[in-house]
Design a protein around this motif. Structure first.
Motif: not given
Length: 196
Positions: A82-85, A142-143, A154-155, A190-193
């Motif tokens: 997720g975010r860590d990746f 992440v989603r 995501p893709r 930009g893709f994240l909350t």
């Protein structure tokens, strides 16, 4: 017992010297315009000496240089989700600042390898597919945690993130004032909350 270990160490050191020389030569000339003989000259040994360590010749050298680069990146991503990746991807970009030759080689080879007849074509095709899949999974994770903006696929986010990182590397090599890591983090954020 000390003898073989010493010989093994010398062999490992020589292989490292050859790979460093291959990186230097490939970075300067690209794969197609480079020769095993030129790599041997940089190391200060014969072409036969290089082939003793890399029996597959120039293609074996290319594969070993690329695998060494990939192993370092994989080590930074290992066990991350997720975010860590996604954060680790930014950190990989940060390491590029001190590896101009490696980034240059990678960029030249990635462009050359778009030719289906290039010996690294399959390598890069598979590599991009594996990376795109891994980044897609990270965005899916992440989603699942509620951290992806509404409507973000995501893709598509994965492909856009990879395109941004690859493009930033090229712009950086061309001398534009970009920070690969920070600009990559902005794209991903930009893709994240919540930004990285």
């Amino acid at each position: 017992m000390a003898g073989p270990r010493g010989e093994y160490r010398k062999t490992a050191e020589r292989r490292t010297q050859i790979l460093d020389a291959a990186l230097e030569v490939f970075s300067k000339n690209g794969y197609s315009a480079s020769s095993v003989n030129e790599i041997a000259r940089v190391v200060g040994i014969t072409q036969t000496g290089v082939l003793h360590h890399f029996a597959g010749g120039k293609m074996a050298l290319l594969r070993a240089v690329l695998e060494r680069r990939d192993a370092a990146a994989q080590g930074m991503l290992e066990g991350k989700h997720g975010r860590d990746f996604l954060k680790a991807m930014v950190e990989i970009s940060r390491t590029q600042r001190g590896q101009r030759g490696v980034v240059q080689l990678y960029t030249i080879l990635a462009a050359e390898a778009t030719d289906p007849d290039h010996p690294a074509h399959e390598y890069f095709t598979q590599r991009f597919a594996v990376i795109a899949d891994a980044v897609t999974v990270a965005y899916e994770q992440v989603r699942a945690d509620g951290g992806l903006r509404e409507g973000v696929d995501p893709r598509r986010a994965a492909i856009s993130s990879l395109a941004s990182i690859e493009g930033l590397q090229l712009l950086w090599l061309d001398g534009l004032d970009v920070d690969i890591a920070e600009d990559s983090a902005r794209t991903i954020s930009g893709f994240l909350t919540d930004p990285l």
